[in-house]
Design a protein around this motif. Structure first.
Motif, PDB file in Angstrom:
ATOM      1  N   ASP A 219       3.131  -6.773   1.154  1.00  0.00           N
ATOM      2  CA  ASP A 219       4.333  -5.969   1.475  1.00  0.00           C
ATOM      3  C   ASP A 219       4.273  -4.521   2.444  1.00  0.00           C
ATOM      4  O   ASP A 219       4.844  -4.463   3.181  1.00  0.00           O
ATOM      5  CB  ASP A 219       5.136  -5.501   0.493  1.00  0.00           C
ATOM      6  N   TYR A 220       2.881  -4.126   2.122  1.00  0.00           N
ATOM      7  CA  TYR A 220       2.623  -2.823   2.857  1.00  0.00           C
ATOM      8  C   TYR A 220       2.177  -3.201   4.358  1.00  0.00           C
ATOM      9  O   TYR A 220       2.412  -2.304   5.158  1.00  0.00           O
ATOM     10  CB  TYR A 220       1.709  -1.895   2.353  1.00  0.00           C
ATOM     11  N   LYS A 222       3.586  -5.716   5.978  1.00  0.00           N
ATOM     12  CA  LYS A 222       5.019  -6.090   6.631  1.00  0.00           C
ATOM     13  C   LYS A 222       5.941  -4.717   6.806  1.00  0.00           C
ATOM     14  O   LYS A 222       6.374  -4.829   7.852  1.00  0.00           O
ATOM     15  CB  LYS A 222       5.750  -6.742   5.504  1.00  0.00           C
ATOM     16  N   PHE A 223       5.520  -3.898   5.944  1.00  0.00           N
ATOM     17  CA  PHE A 223       6.464  -2.775   5.858  1.00  0.00           C
ATOM     18  C   PHE A 223       5.729  -1.895   6.985  1.00  0.00           C
ATOM     19  O   PHE A 223       6.523  -1.056   7.934  1.00  0.00           O
ATOM     20  CB  PHE A 223       6.338  -1.495   4.661  1.00  0.00           C
ATOM     21  N   ARG A 225       4.409  -3.008   9.937  1.00  0.00           N
ATOM     22  CA  ARG A 225       5.015  -3.771  11.300  1.00  0.00           C
ATOM     23  C   ARG A 225       6.421  -3.365  11.375  1.00  0.00           C
ATOM     24  O   ARG A 225       6.747  -3.092  12.253  1.00  0.00           O
ATOM     25  CB  ARG A 225       4.930  -5.259  11.013  1.00  0.00           C
ATOM     26  N   ALA A 226       7.034  -3.154  10.191  1.00  0.00           N
ATOM     27  CA  ALA A 226       8.463  -2.974  10.346  1.00  0.00           C
ATOM     28  C   ALA A 226       8.800  -1.427  10.724  1.00  0.00           C
ATOM     29  O   ALA A 226       9.715  -1.008  11.300  1.00  0.00           O
ATOM     30  CB  ALA A 226       9.331  -3.025   9.133  1.00  0.00           C
ATOM     31  N   ARG A 227       7.613  -0.462  10.574  1.00  0.00           N
ATOM     32  CA  ARG A 227       7.767   0.793  11.149  1.00  0.00           C
ATOM     33  C   ARG A 227       7.262   0.841  12.621  1.00  0.00           C
ATOM     34  O   ARG A 227       7.402   1.773  13.039  1.00  0.00           O
ATOM     35  CB  ARG A 227       6.620   1.697  10.166  1.00  0.00           C
TER      36      ARG A 227
END
Lengths: 328, 331
Positions: A219-220, A222-223, A225-227
Motif C-alpha cells: 500500500d505504501y 501505491k500511496f 505513486r498516488a502522491r
C-alpha cells in the motif's frame, strides 16, 4: 540497545563454546596424533612420555578446558605438519582469503542487487528474462566447474588473466600482505572472485527480485505513486530501501559462507589462503590447524551475525523501541 | 452555458483481460463532481467503487485498463495522458487517501521525510519552507504537538493519528480533488467520525472536491452532497444525498436503505436483499440486479436499463421509471 548487545554477546559465547566442543571432540576421533608425529622406531615408553607431556592422558574435561583457555588467547598449539604455531600460520594466510572473500562478496552484492532490481522493474522484458535464465546456470553449476571453465576460457584460450596464484603482493606493516596494490595481484583476483561470488550473486539477485516485487505491491508504494512521486523516488527511495532490509541478513550470512566455501575456489586456483591450508591439513591429519580453522569460521559467522543484527537497527526504525511514549 | 464540472467521468469502461475472456469490471459509468462538492460513492465490495477511483487517478493495476469512455478534469482529458504528465496530476491536482493507514505510510521514513518529499515534488521550495508547511499541515489535521512529532516514524502513531498523517500527505500539494477510498473502514468506530470531520473541514476550507468511496451509508448521509450507487460495475442511481436516502428509487438502493438500522425502527428484523451480487464473469443479461429485484419485469431480463432523469438532479437506471417518463411525455 545495550542490553540487546550484551544478550547477543552472551549468546555468541555460548555458540563458540559449542563449536569448540564439537571441534575438540571431533578431532579426537580422526586418529592418534602421536602416530603421525613420531617415526617408526620410537619406543612405546617414549610415546607414552610424549602423550603425558602433551596432556593427552588427562580427563576429557581437563583437556577441553585447556584447549578453550588457550584458544581464547589465540593459542591453538603447534602444527604437527609444519612445526609452526597454528595462529601464526593462519594469520599469514588470512589476508589472502579475506581479500578474495570481500572482493567476491562485493561483486555478488553490487551485481546481485543491480540485476535483481532491474529484473523486478522490467518484469517480462527480454533482457530480464535472459538474465533470469542465465542466473539458473549460476545456481546449478558447481563452483569448481565454473572455476575450471573460467580458467579454460580466460586463461588458456584468451590468455587474458592468470590461472593460479595471487600475483605480486605488497607487505603492509608486516602483518598484511595485499595483492590489491599490484597489477598482477588484481588480475589474479578477478577469476577466483567471480568463481566464488557467482553463486551468491544469483542468490542475492533472485532474493532482491522476489522481495522487490513483494514491496512494489504494498500500500505504501501505491500511496507514494498516488502522491505523484517520480518513478525514481518510488523505486529507489521507497521500494529499494524496504527491499534491502531482509537482503542485508542473507548477504551478511552469505559472506560467512563465502569465506567458508573459499576452500574449493582456493584449491582450484591454488590461492594461498586459509582454505588451501585447511585442505592440506586434512590430508596430513594436522589436528591443531583443523580445529583452529573450524573455530575461525565459527567466529566469522558469529561476528557477521552480530553485525547484521546491529545493521537491522540502523535500517529499520521500528526496532528502535528505546523511545518513551511510543504508540501514542 | 453550464459551468464546467471539476471532474467529469463519461461512459467509463474498465476491463480486465483474462484467460477466460475479458471481464468488464466497470461498464458505462458516468457522473460529474462539481467544484467543492462531496460525492459519495456506495456499493458492495466488488461493485467497482475503488476501481473507479483508481481509474480516475491513473493507478489501475495491470492488466486492468480503461477500455472506453473518458475522464475530464476541468474539461481536459486525463484518461489518455502519458505517464509523466499523469504523474504531475497525481498529488498536485488529484489527491488520494487509502483505506488502511497502518500500511499506507512507508515504515522506514519519518513523517517529516515523507511530507517534505511530497511537497517538494510538486512545489519548488527550500527544505526549510517545505518543513514549515508540513508542520502547519500536521497541525491542521489535528496532530497534537506537530512540531515535535513530525520527526517521528509512522509506527509511533496510532491508527487514527496515522490516517490524519495520510490526509496531510494527500493534501500536501493542495489538490482540487481528493479521492478518499474507504478512509475509515480500518479505523476504530470512535475515531471514524473525527477523521471524516477533519477530511470534510479541510477540503471545504480549501474548496477541494471530495469523492468519498465507502459502503457505509451513515458516513455518506452525514458527509456527502450527492451520492452515486454502484451495482456490479454499473451506476444504479445518482442524486442529492437527502433525496436518495429519503426516497430511494432504484430497488437496489431501496434494499440498501432497508438494511440500515435506525433508532425509531419498531421492527425487530432488518430487511435483507435476497441473493448476492453477481460475479464479473456471470453478470445477467438486461439489468444486472434483475435476479434479486422484487419488482422485476420481463423487460429487465432482456434490455439493459439506461439512466433516466428524474427531476433536474436525479438519475436512475431502472425500467420502472421508463413508464412514468413516457406517461409524462404523452400526457
Amino acid at each position: 540497545m545495550t542490553a540487546f548487545i550484551i544478550r547477543r554477546l552472551l549468546q555468541s559465547i555460548l555458540v563458540m563454546l559449542t563449536v569448540a566442543l564439537v571441534a575438540f571432540a571431533l578431532f579426537r576421533f580422526v586418529g592418534d596424533p602421536i602416530a603421525s608425529m613420531v617415526g617408526q622406531e620410537t619406543t612405546l615408553a617414549e610415546r607414552q612420555e610424549l602423550r603425558e607431556m602433551l596432556g593427552l592422558n588427562d580427563p576429557f574435561i581437563v583437556q577441553f578446558f585447556t584447549f578453550v583457555s588457550r584458544a581464547v588467547v589465540g593459542d591453538f598449539g603447534i602444527s604437527y605438519r609444519l612445526q609452526q604455531p597454528v595462529m601464526e600460520l593462519i594469520l599469514s594466510r588470512l589476508p589472502a582469503t579475506l581479500e578474495l572473500a570481500l572482493v567476491s562478496g562485493f561483486f555478488a552484492f553490487i551485481f546481485g542487487v543491480g540485476f535483481g532490481v532491474y529484473t523486478a522493474l522490467r518484469r517480462g522484458g527480454w533482457l530480464s528474462s535472459s538474465i533470469m535464465t542465465i542466473s539458473l546456470i549460476g545456481v546449478s553449476l558447481p563452483t569448481f566447474l565454473i572455476g575450471v571453465l573460467l580458467i579454460w576460457v580466460f586463461a588458456v584460450e584468451f590468455q587474458w588473466l592468470p590461472s593460479f596464484g595471487r600475483g605480486d603482493v605488497v607487505d603492509l606493516g608486516g602483518w598484511w600482505r595485499t595483492g590489491l596494490l599490484t597489477e598482477s595481484g588484481r588480475a589474479s583476483l578477478i577469476l577466483p572472485a567471480i568463481t566464488l561470488g557467482l553463486y551468491q550473486m544469483t542468490l542475492i539477485m533472485r532474493l532482491v527480485r522476489a522481495e522487490m516485487l513483494e514491496v512494489l505491491r504494498t500500500d505504501y508504494i501505491k500511496f507514494a505513486r498516488a502522491r505523484g512521486l517520480t518513478n525514481r523516488a518510488v523505486h529507489f527511495g521507497h521500494a529499494l530501501k524496504n527491499t534491502l532490509v531482509p537482503v542485508i541478513t542473507i548477504t551478511g550470512l552469505q559472506l560467512g559462507s563465502i569465506i567458508a566455501f573459499a576452500i574449493i575456489t582456493e584449491t582450484v586456483f591454488q590461492w594461498p589462503g586459509v582454505g588451501a591450508l585447511f585442505i592440506n591439513s586434512v590430508r596430513f591429519v594436522d589436528v591443531p590447524v583443523m580445529a583452529a580453522y573450524l573455530m575461525l569460521i565459527a567466529l566469522v559467522f558469529v561476528v557477521i551475525n552480530l553485525i547484521v543484527d546491529l545493521l537491522y537497527y540502523v535500517v529499520d526504525p521500528r526496532l528502535r523501541v528505546d523511545r518513551a511514549g511510543a504508540g501514542h | 452555458m453550464a459551468e464546467i464540472p471539476l471532474l467529469s467521468v463519461r461512459n467509463l469502461v474498465v476491463e480486465f483481460p483474462s484467460r477466460r475472456g475479458t471481464l468488464r469490471a466497470i461498464d458505462d459509468v458516468s457522473f460529474d463532481i462539481a467544484e467543492g462538492e462531496v460525492l459519495g460513492m456506495v456499493g458492495e465490495s466488488g461493485a467497482g467503487k475503488s476501481l473507479t477511483g483508481a481509474a480516475i487517478i491513473g493507478l489501475l493495476e495491470p492488466p486492468g485498463r480503461i477500455a472506453g469512455g473518458e475522464i475530464l478534469l476541468r474539461g481536459e482529458r486525463i484518461d489518455n495522458l502519458a505517464a509523466e504528465p499523469m504523474r504531475r496530476i497525481r498529488g498536485k491536482r488529484i489527491g488520494m487517501v487509502f483505506q488502511d493507514p497502518l500500511t499506507s505510510l512507508n515504515p522506514l521514513y519519518t513523517v517529516a521525510e515523507q511530507l517534505i518529499e511530497t511537497i517538494r515534488t510538486h512545489i519548488s521550495c527550500t527544505e526549510r519552507v517545505a518543513r514549515e508547511r508540513a508542520i502547519a499541515l500536521l497541525d491542521r489535521v489535528g496532530i497534537p504537538a506537530a512540531r515535535r512529532r513530525i520527526d517521528d516514524y509512522p509506527h509511533h502513531f496510532s491508527g487514527g493519528m496515522r490516517q490524519r498523517v495520510v490526509i496531510a500527505l494527500a493534501l500536501a500539494a493542495e489538490p482540487d480533488l481528493v479521492i478518499a477510498d474507504e478512509p475509515t473502514t480500518a479505523l476504530d468506530v470512535s475515531v471514524q467520525a473525527q477523521i471524516i470531520d477533519v477530511l470534510k473541514e479541510i477540503c471545504a476550507e480549501r474548496g477541494a472536491s471530495v469523492m468519498l468511496i465507502t459502503h457505509d451509508m451513515g458516513v455518506i448521509a452525514e458527509t456527502a452532497d450527492r451520492v452515486a450507487v454502484l451495482y456490479a460495475g454499473r451506476l444504479a442511481e445518482i442524486g442529492p444525498v437527502r433525496d436518495v436516502i429519503q426516497a430511494a428509487e432504484h430497488p437496489y438502493t431501496q434494499g440498501l436503505m432497508g438494511s440500515i438500522p435506525t433508532l425509531t425502527q419498531t421492527d425487530t428484523r432488518l430487511v435483507q436483499i435476497p441473493g448476492s451480487m453477481p460475479r464479473l464473469d456471470a453478470i445477467p443479461k438486461g439489468c444486472p440486479f434483475n435476479p434479486r429485484c422484487p419488482h422485476v419485469m420481463d423487460r429487465c431480463r432482456h434490455d439493459r436499463p439506461v439512466l433516466i432523469a428524474r427531476g433536474s438532479k436525479r438519475e436512475v437506471a431502472c425500467w420502472l421509471y421508463e413508464a412514468v417518463r413516457e406517461e409524462v411525455h404523452h400526457g
